[in-house]
Design a protein around this motif. Structure first.
Motif, PDB file in Angstrom:
ATOM      1  N   UNK A  18       0.540  -1.060   0.248  1.00 40.46           N
ATOM      2  CA  UNK A  18       0.312  -0.103  -0.444  1.00 40.46           C
ATOM      3  C   UNK A  18       0.727   1.545  -0.393  1.00 40.46           C
ATOM      4  N   UNK A  19       2.170   0.999   0.837  1.00 46.68           N
ATOM      5  CA  UNK A  19       2.612   1.937   0.655  1.00 46.68           C
ATOM      6  C   UNK A  19       4.029   2.363  -0.261  1.00 46.68           C
ATOM      7  N   UNK A  25       1.900   5.924  -7.345  1.00 41.52           N
ATOM      8  CA  UNK A  25       0.554   6.262  -8.352  1.00 41.52           C
ATOM      9  C   UNK A  25       0.044   7.024  -7.505  1.00 41.52           C
ATOM     10  N   UNK A  26       0.004   7.404  -6.076  1.00 41.68           N
ATOM     11  CA  UNK A  26      -1.153   8.466  -5.392  1.00 41.68           C
ATOM     12  C   UNK A  26      -0.329   9.484  -5.760  1.00 41.68           C
ATOM     13  N   UNK A  27       0.989   9.590  -5.024  1.00 43.88           N
ATOM     14  CA  UNK A  27       1.681  10.238  -5.154  1.00 43.88           C
ATOM     15  C   UNK A  27       2.885  10.164  -5.313  1.00 43.88           C
ATOM     16  N   UNK A  28       3.282  11.027  -6.778  1.00 38.77           N
ATOM     17  CA  UNK A  28       5.156  11.032  -6.726  1.00 38.77           C
ATOM     18  C   UNK A  28       5.322  12.373  -6.662  1.00 38.77           C
ATOM     19  N   UNK A  29       6.476  12.206  -6.166  1.00 36.70           N
ATOM     20  CA  UNK A  29       7.096  13.326  -5.994  1.00 36.70           C
ATOM     21  C   UNK A  29       8.712  13.816  -5.974  1.00 36.70           C
ATOM     22  N   UNK A  30       8.433  14.366  -6.955  1.00 41.63           N
ATOM     23  CA  UNK A  30      10.159  14.780  -7.992  1.00 41.63           C
ATOM     24  C   UNK A  30      10.756  15.668  -7.124  1.00 41.63           C
ATOM     25  N   UNK A  31      12.377  16.316  -6.677  1.00 42.70           N
ATOM     26  CA  UNK A  31      12.565  17.115  -5.903  1.00 42.70           C
ATOM     27  C   UNK A  31      13.307  17.862  -7.638  1.00 42.70           C
ATOM     28  N   UNK A  39       7.736  18.577  -6.594  1.00 46.34           N
ATOM     29  CA  UNK A  39       6.893  18.801  -7.066  1.00 46.34           C
ATOM     30  C   UNK A  39       6.378  17.282  -6.968  1.00 46.34           C
ATOM     31  N   UNK A  40       5.144  17.659  -7.212  1.00 47.58           N
ATOM     32  CA  UNK A  40       4.080  16.108  -7.224  1.00 47.58           C
ATOM     33  C   UNK A  40       3.200  16.412  -8.226  1.00 47.58           C
ATOM     34  N   UNK A  41       3.594  15.197  -9.020  1.00 46.11           N
ATOM     35  CA  UNK A  41       2.783  14.522 -10.166  1.00 46.11           C
ATOM     36  C   UNK A  41       1.330  13.948 -10.309  1.00 46.11           C
TER      37      UNK A  41
END
Length: 116
Positions: A18-19, A25-31, A39-41
């Protein structure tokens, strides 16, 4: 062993899955290098939720696998030393107190992140 390690391991595996699904998928974070920004995509970021809610959700999914992992670890440790005279053996009461303390600390951590 008198505990159900399959059940405990399955619970740990499910929480890790789940994590991973949340982070990938639900919260893709890019520095955004070289800036100190992210940046959250992911799907949750595109819904227009407040940043506070998204950050709390990210931290919750990071903390989610910890209690089942520690429960599995303590149970396996206790069952491995059950036949010995080790002084490191913990009573069921002490194990429950450890788990309750861990969960309360995680909930307080989430509340602090959401608040501040």
């Amino acid at each position: 062993f008198n505990f159900h390690w399959e059940r405990d391991f399955s619970l740990d595996l499910i929480t890790v899955m789940v994590a991973e699904a949340t982070v990938c998928w639900l919260v893709r974070v890019y520095p955004l290098v070289p800036y100190p920004a992210l940046y959250c995509d992911g799907l949750l970021c595109r819904l227009g939720l407040p940043q506070q809610v998204v950050m709390t959700f990210i931290i919750a999914t990071i903390l989610l696998p910890n209690p089942p992992f520690w429960f599995l670890l303590v149970n396996m440790h206790q069952n491995m030393i059950a036949i010995t005279d080790s002084r490191v053996r913990l009573s069921k009461r002490a194990q429950k107190l450890m788990m309750i303390t861990l969960i309360v600390m995680h909930v307080l951590n989430l509340a602090g992140i959401f608040t501040f």
